[in-house]
Scaffold this motif. Structure first.
Motif, PDB file in Angstrom:
ATOM      1  N   PRO A  16       0.815  -1.224   0.000  1.00 50.91           N
ATOM      2  CA  PRO A  16       0.000   0.000   0.000  1.00 50.91           C
ATOM      3  C   PRO A  16       0.849   1.275   0.000  1.00 50.91           C
ATOM      4  O   PRO A  16       0.893   2.025   0.967  1.00 50.91           O
ATOM      5  CB  PRO A  16      -0.835  -0.133   1.268  1.00 50.91           C
ATOM      6  CG  PRO A  16       0.016  -0.952   2.184  1.00 50.91           C
ATOM      7  CD  PRO A  16       0.773  -1.892   1.297  1.00 50.91           C
ATOM      8  N   THR A  17       1.558   1.496  -1.101  1.00 49.73           N
ATOM      9  CA  THR A  17       2.358   2.704  -1.276  1.00 49.73           C
ATOM     10  C   THR A  17       1.974   3.329  -2.613  1.00 49.73           C
ATOM     11  O   THR A  17       1.293   2.704  -3.427  1.00 49.73           O
ATOM     12  CB  THR A  17       3.865   2.393  -1.299  1.00 49.73           C
ATOM     13  OG1 THR A  17       4.164   1.636  -2.479  1.00 49.73           O
ATOM     14  CG2 THR A  17       4.297   1.622  -0.069  1.00 49.73           C
ATOM     15  N   THR A  18       2.432   4.536  -2.862  1.00 47.47           N
ATOM     16  CA  THR A  18       2.183   5.162  -4.158  1.00 47.47           C
ATOM     17  C   THR A  18       3.456   5.245  -4.992  1.00 47.47           C
ATOM     18  O   THR A  18       3.491   5.910  -6.010  1.00 47.47           O
ATOM     19  CB  THR A  18       1.582   6.567  -3.984  1.00 47.47           C
ATOM     20  OG1 THR A  18       2.443   7.353  -3.175  1.00 47.47           O
ATOM     21  CG2 THR A  18       0.194   6.494  -3.356  1.00 47.47           C
ATOM     22  N   ARG A  56      -4.299   2.989  -2.601  1.00 46.67           N
ATOM     23  CA  ARG A  56      -3.604   3.977  -1.763  1.00 46.67           C
ATOM     24  C   ARG A  56      -3.583   5.258  -2.551  1.00 46.67           C
ATOM     25  O   ARG A  56      -3.184   5.273  -3.715  1.00 46.67           O
ATOM     26  CB  ARG A  56      -2.182   3.509  -1.437  1.00 46.67           C
ATOM     27  CG  ARG A  56      -1.337   4.531  -0.709  1.00 46.67           C
ATOM     28  CD  ARG A  56      -1.855   4.837   0.660  1.00 46.67           C
ATOM     29  NE  ARG A  56      -1.729   3.668   1.506  1.00 46.67           N
ATOM     30  CZ  ARG A  56      -2.090   3.611   2.775  1.00 46.67           C
ATOM     31  NH1 ARG A  56      -2.589   4.662   3.356  1.00 46.67           N
ATOM     32  NH2 ARG A  56      -1.960   2.525   3.453  1.00 46.67           N
TER      33      ARG A  56
END
Length: 60
Positions: A16-18, A56
């Motif tokens: 869950p990162t960008t 996310r």
């Protein structure tokens, strides 16, 4: 060609990162990213089971 204001990419890596190694940090660096990191996830809400995707967001 003018790039879009925001990038919304789907890579189901369950992180869950960008950030993403395929998209350099210099592109869309100012709160312009949405990452769909999981899909076909089943949850229950109000007794009803639904299939959702997880995202996310880092957007203004």
């Amino acid at each position: 060609i003018t790039p879009p204001d925001v990038i919304h990419f789907a890579r189901w890596n369950y992180e869950p990162t960008t950030t993403d190694s395929a998209i350099p940090a210099t592109l869309w660096p100012k709160h312009q990213r949405i990452h769909q990191y999981a899909g076909d996830t089943t949850e229950t809400h109000g007794g009803v089971r639904i299939s959702i995707d997880r995202n996310r967001l880092d957007v203004d």
